[in-house]
Design a protein around this motif. Structure first.
Motif, short mmCIF file in Angstrom:
data_model
loop_
_atom_site.label_atom_id
_atom_site.label_comp_id
_atom_site.label_asym_id
_atom_site.label_seq_id
_atom_site.Cartn_x
_atom_site.Cartn_y
_atom_site.Cartn_z
N GLN A 261 0.82 -1.21 0.00
CA GLN A 261 0.00 0.00 0.00
C GLN A 261 0.86 1.26 0.00
OE1 GLN A 261 -3.24 0.25 2.81
NE2 GLN A 261 -3.49 -1.97 2.88
N LEU A 262 1.92 1.24 0.82
CA LEU A 262 2.80 2.40 0.87
C LEU A 262 3.48 2.62 -0.48
CD1 LEU A 262 4.12 4.66 2.48
CD2 LEU A 262 5.86 3.01 3.24
N GLU A 263 3.91 1.53 -1.11
CA GLU A 263 4.56 1.64 -2.41
C GLU A 263 3.61 2.23 -3.45
OE1 GLU A 263 7.53 -1.13 -5.13
OE2 GLU A 263 6.11 -2.09 -3.80
N GLU A 264 2.36 1.81 -3.41
CA GLU A 264 1.36 2.32 -4.37
C GLU A 264 1.10 3.81 -4.16
OE1 GLU A 264 -3.42 1.75 -5.20
OE2 GLU A 264 -2.27 0.09 -4.34
N LYS A 265 0.97 4.24 -2.90
CA LYS A 265 0.70 5.65 -2.62
C LYS A 265 1.89 6.53 -3.01
CE LYS A 265 -3.10 4.59 -0.16
NZ LYS A 265 -4.47 4.94 -0.50
N VAL A 266 3.09 6.08 -2.68
CA VAL A 266 4.28 6.87 -3.02
C VAL A 266 4.43 6.97 -4.54
CG1 VAL A 266 6.81 6.97 -2.88
CG2 VAL A 266 5.46 6.34 -0.86
N LYS A 267 4.16 5.89 -5.24
CA LYS A 267 4.25 5.91 -6.71
C LYS A 267 3.35 6.99 -7.30
CE LYS A 267 3.57 2.99 -10.79
NZ LYS A 267 3.17 1.64 -11.28
N ARG A 268 2.15 7.15 -6.72
CA ARG A 268 1.21 8.13 -7.27
C ARG A 268 1.66 9.56 -6.99
NH1 ARG A 268 -3.36 4.39 -6.15
NH2 ARG A 268 -3.87 5.48 -4.22
N MET A 270 4.57 10.61 -6.55
CA MET A 270 5.83 10.89 -7.25
C MET A 270 5.59 11.56 -8.60
SD MET A 270 8.82 10.35 -5.93
CE MET A 270 9.89 9.96 -7.33
N ILE A 271 4.37 11.47 -9.11
CA ILE A 271 4.04 12.17 -10.36
C ILE A 271 4.27 13.67 -10.19
CG2 ILE A 271 2.18 12.71 -11.98
CD1 ILE A 271 0.97 9.94 -11.26
N PHE A 272 3.99 14.17 -8.99
CA PHE A 272 4.21 15.58 -8.69
C PHE A 272 5.60 15.82 -8.10
CE2 PHE A 272 -0.29 15.19 -8.99
CZ PHE A 272 -0.77 16.42 -9.41
N ASN A 276 10.09 18.39 -7.97
CA ASN A 276 10.56 19.05 -6.75
C ASN A 276 11.62 18.18 -6.06
OD1 ASN A 276 10.75 20.90 -4.64
ND2 ASN A 276 8.95 20.10 -3.57
N ALA A 277 12.64 17.78 -6.85
CA ALA A 277 13.76 16.97 -6.33
C ALA A 277 13.28 15.66 -5.72
CB ALA A 277 14.57 17.76 -5.31
N SER A 278 12.13 15.15 -6.17
CA SER A 278 11.54 13.89 -5.68
C SER A 278 11.17 13.95 -4.20
CB SER A 278 12.47 12.70 -5.95
OG SER A 278 12.65 12.51 -7.34
N ILE A 316 8.17 14.23 8.34
CA ILE A 316 9.51 14.03 7.79
C ILE A 316 9.40 13.94 6.28
CG2 ILE A 316 9.42 11.50 7.96
CD1 ILE A 316 12.39 11.62 8.91
N ALA A 317 10.45 14.30 5.57
CA ALA A 317 10.45 14.23 4.10
C ALA A 317 11.59 13.34 3.64
CB ALA A 317 10.60 15.63 3.50
N PHE A 318 11.32 12.53 2.61
CA PHE A 318 12.34 11.68 2.00
C PHE A 318 12.30 11.85 0.49
CE2 PHE A 318 11.04 9.09 5.76
CZ PHE A 318 12.25 9.14 6.45
N ASN A 319 13.41 11.50 -0.14
CA ASN A 319 13.42 11.33 -1.59
C ASN A 319 12.50 10.15 -1.92
OD1 ASN A 319 14.18 10.29 -4.23
ND2 ASN A 319 15.93 11.67 -4.15
N GLY A 320 11.42 10.40 -2.62
CA GLY A 320 10.46 9.35 -2.90
C GLY A 320 11.04 8.18 -3.67
N LYS A 321 12.01 8.45 -4.55
CA LYS A 321 12.65 7.37 -5.29
C LYS A 321 13.39 6.43 -4.35
CE LYS A 321 14.16 5.26 -9.05
NZ LYS A 321 15.11 4.30 -8.46
N TYR A 322 14.02 6.98 -3.31
CA TYR A 322 14.71 6.16 -2.33
C TYR A 322 13.72 5.24 -1.60
CZ TYR A 322 18.76 9.31 -2.84
OH TYR A 322 19.82 10.03 -3.32
N VAL A 323 12.56 5.79 -1.27
CA VAL A 323 11.54 4.99 -0.59
C VAL A 323 11.04 3.88 -1.51
CG1 VAL A 323 9.26 5.03 0.51
CG2 VAL A 323 10.88 6.91 0.90
N GLN A 324 10.83 4.20 -2.77
CA GLN A 324 10.39 3.18 -3.73
C GLN A 324 11.42 2.06 -3.85
OE1 GLN A 324 9.59 6.04 -7.04
NE2 GLN A 324 7.62 5.01 -7.20
#
Length: 367
Positions: A261-268, A270-272, A276-278, A316-324
């Motif tokens: 579920q987390l992977e699916e939400k982050v993927k969506r 990430m379109i935005f 903004n540096a992911s 907290i903020a992370f690089n979304g690509k790193y989380v993926q």
């Protein structure tokens, strides 16, 4: 030289060897593949000066010999051909004809004697692992290898084995991925940094998951030979940083979430976030995580996901690509995210096996 080989086998050999060929070198011979035909088989070798990949396949050889052909050109031609037998024959001192039915391709060749032969690799140390386990372990950390070539020792994966635990570690200084395999008797003590390129070539060896792969270390090199293929590579020189020092010793806040579920939400979102540096913002509120990303040109995205929280009200903020990347490497249905505050690193672990694998990710500024 003259040989006939099915296109499928020909392409497998060429594409495997081409993984080692160099496209950025001024040394023309290293942009080529060496093709050597002997009784009943064809051997294709690629080299970039530091790594060699060799693949041997059976074929019909009418005239033995050896030539060198441009790696990218040969790969493109054979890849575009339909299935069926391919004939390769030398025409003169520097010409080769590749044909299939009415299709003919004439290519310029180089002297095979100028091609560097694979060096020997000795037995100062070795590791013996099932191919499936090796592939899985490498895949779980290789995404964290740095792509910055000036940080040479970080362009590979650190392998250490102490007789009981095999540890693979990779970092680009913004994140750290670590895989531990508890298994005695799989080899001798090892401490070596293996280049990313070599690991990708080893993973691609034509072996089933249950095959045992022996990786031999010595003379500053590693070597693997199995399934009609061989990989020899220089190890990376230098001292790998003490990665254990960057692992947070404790955490005061924990989020437990369904990984898919987390992977699916982050993927969506990430379109935005890509604009903004992911940057993806995560805010824990009670039993929910609010996930958000914004783009000055596109707008803002928000998602929610349920969690089990332990003092988890933090943003907290992370690089979304790193989380993926880490979510794709985690086995099992759940992920545990351990934190202290928004400005300090967080640890991502599988919810049910947090000791064998983890990834430390540095946070980004919330703004």
């Amino acid at each position: 030289m003259k040989l006939d080989c099915p296109r499928k086998e020909f392409f497998e050999a060429v594409s495997a060897a081409a993984a080692a060929a160099s496209v950025r070198t001024s040394v023309s011979i290293l942009q080529n593949l060496k093709i050597e035909a002997t009784d009943g088989s064809m051997k294709v070798i690629g080299c970039d000066g530091e790594m060699w990949v060799e693949r041997q396949v059976p074929c019909m050889v009418s005239e033995p010999g050896a030539i060198c052909l441009q790696a990218r050109l040969l790969t493109d031609i054979v890849n575009s051909m339909p299935d069926g037998d391919i004939e390769l024959q030398t025409l003169d001192a520097n010409g080769v004809l590749l044909s299939q039915g009415a299709s003919e391709y004439r290519m310029i060749s180089l002297d095979a004697e100028d091609f560097p032969e694979p060096p020997t690799f000795a037995g100062e140390g070795e590791l013996n692992l099932p191919m499936g386990l090796l592939r899985k372990a490498v895949d779980s950390v290789i995404y964290a290898v740095t792509q910055e070539q000036h940080k040479a020792v970080l362009t590979g994966v650190l392998f250490t084995y102490n007789g009981k635990t095999l540890t693979l570690a990779a970092t680009d200084t913004h994140r750290l991925a670590v895989r531990k395999i508890e298994q005695e008797g799989i080899g001798s003590s090892i401490n070596a940094v293996v280049p990313e390129k070599a690991l990708k070539a080893i993973k691609a060896l034509p072996l089933p998951d249950d095959s045992i792969v022996e990786i031999r270390f010595g003379n500053g090199r590693l070597g693997v030979e199995a399934g009609g293929a061989k990989v020899v590579s220089q190890l990376l020189a230098g001292t790998y940083p003490n990665w254990e020092r960057v692992v947070p010793p404790e955490s005061t806040r924990v989020w437990s979430v369904e990984a898919d579920q987390l992977e699916e939400k982050v993927k969506r979102v990430m379109i935005f976030a890509r604009d903004n540096a992911s940057r993806v913002r995560f805010r824990g509120e009670g039993d929910q995580i609010l996930i958000a990303a914004r783009s000055e040109e596109k707008g803002e995205a928000k998602e929610e996901i349920p969690m089990i929280s332990n003092n988890g009200d933090v943003e907290i903020a992370f690089n979304g690509k790193y989380v993926q990347d880490v979510l794709s490497a985690i086995d099992g249905p759940g992920v545990r995210i351990e934190m202290t505050e928004s400005s300090r690193s967080a640890i991502f672990r599988p919810a049910d096996d947090g000791e064998s694998y983890f990834c430390v990710i540095m946070p980004m500024a919330l703004a």
